[in-house]
Design an enzyme around this catalytic site. Structure first.
Site, short mmCIF file in Angstrom:
data_model
loop_
_atom_site.label_atom_id
_atom_site.label_comp_id
_atom_site.label_asym_id
_atom_site.label_seq_id
_atom_site.Cartn_x
_atom_site.Cartn_y
_atom_site.Cartn_z
N GLU A 72 0.83 -1.21 0.00
CA GLU A 72 0.00 0.00 0.00
C GLU A 72 0.86 1.26 0.00
O GLU A 72 0.51 2.25 -0.64
CB GLU A 72 -0.98 0.02 1.17
CG GLU A 72 -1.88 1.23 1.10
CD GLU A 72 -3.29 1.01 1.60
OE1 GLU A 72 -4.07 1.97 1.53
OE2 GLU A 72 -3.62 -0.11 2.05
N GLY A 83 -6.65 5.08 -0.38
CA GLY A 83 -6.89 3.66 -0.61
C GLY A 83 -8.36 3.31 -0.59
O GLY A 83 -9.11 3.74 0.29
N HIS A 115 -0.02 -14.11 -0.50
CA HIS A 115 1.29 -14.38 0.08
C HIS A 115 1.71 -15.76 -0.43
O HIS A 115 1.09 -16.76 -0.10
CB HIS A 115 1.23 -14.34 1.60
CG HIS A 115 0.57 -13.09 2.10
ND1 HIS A 115 1.17 -11.86 2.00
CD2 HIS A 115 -0.64 -12.87 2.67
CE1 HIS A 115 0.36 -10.93 2.51
NE2 HIS A 115 -0.74 -11.53 2.91
N VAL A 116 2.76 -15.79 -1.25
CA VAL A 116 3.11 -17.04 -1.93
C VAL A 116 4.40 -17.70 -1.44
O VAL A 116 4.64 -18.86 -1.75
CB VAL A 116 3.16 -16.85 -3.47
CG1 VAL A 116 1.80 -16.46 -3.99
CG2 VAL A 116 4.20 -15.82 -3.86
N ARG A 117 5.20 -16.98 -0.66
CA ARG A 117 6.45 -17.58 -0.16
C ARG A 117 6.84 -16.89 1.13
O ARG A 117 6.76 -15.67 1.25
CB ARG A 117 7.56 -17.41 -1.19
CG ARG A 117 8.90 -17.96 -0.71
CD ARG A 117 9.97 -17.98 -1.80
NE ARG A 117 9.76 -19.14 -2.67
CZ ARG A 117 9.35 -19.08 -3.94
NH1 ARG A 117 9.15 -17.94 -4.51
NH2 ARG A 117 9.20 -20.18 -4.64
N HIS A 119 -4.07 1.02 -14.28
CA HIS A 119 -5.10 1.94 -14.78
C HIS A 119 -5.00 3.28 -14.06
O HIS A 119 -4.90 3.31 -12.82
CB HIS A 119 -6.49 1.33 -14.53
CG HIS A 119 -7.62 2.29 -14.68
ND1 HIS A 119 -8.07 2.72 -15.91
CD2 HIS A 119 -8.39 2.92 -13.76
CE1 HIS A 119 -9.08 3.58 -15.72
NE2 HIS A 119 -9.28 3.71 -14.43
N GLY A 133 -7.37 6.50 -14.03
CA GLY A 133 -8.60 7.14 -14.50
C GLY A 133 -8.83 8.45 -13.78
O GLY A 133 -8.04 8.87 -12.93
#
Length: 146
Positions: A64, A84, A91-93, A108, A110
């Site tokens: 963030e 925000g 979380h992959v590792r 994007h 806008g």
């Protein structure tokens, strides 16, 4: 072509973190490209969860921070600011020590929303977390300055 509407000096950008969570966690913006922003965060006692791994919430704070900072740099703060709206993270590792590096890339931009993808990687370049951040663009008069 660069998407930034503000001064992108690293000293200025990192100065925004004084007396904030980013300073406490050791988050630093380290590089700025034409349409991306990169920063680092240490993996240590400040960012660990009880099992000694990088806390998922710390990864989200890094994501963030990078996405929000990048979003703000695309705007004229006298006119509008970015806040925000939504963030998700996979979380992959796990990481136990060292430094993680996050890179925010625009998906994007806008008039009223922005979407950023943030990849957080370990020191060997392995994917640790992938996040998507949606920012709302609102008039600056709505948010009181700090």
């Amino acid at each position: 072509m660069a998407i930034w509407k503000q001064d992108i000096s690293l000293e200025r950008i990192n100065g925004w973190s004084a007396n904030t969570m980013m300073e406490t966690l050791g988050i630093r913006i380290t590089e700025v490209g034409d349409d991306w922003l990169r920063g680092t965060m240490p993996v240590d006692h400040r960012t660990h969860q009880p099992y000694g791994l990088l806390h998922g919430g710390a990864s989200v704070v890094l994501a963030e921070t990078l996405g929000s900072t990048a979003a703000m740099l695309t705007l004229d703060p006298a006119q509008e600011v970015a806040v925000g709206l939504d963030i998700n993270a996979n979380h992959v590792r796990g990481v136990r020590s060292g430094t993680v590096t996050g890179t925010a890339r625009v998906i994007h931009i806008g008039r009223t929303t922005q979407v950023w993808e943030i990849r957080i990687e370990g020191e060997g370049g392995e994917l640790v977390c992938i996040s998507r951040l949606t920012m709302a663009v609102i008039p600056s008069r709505v948010v009181a300055p700090r």
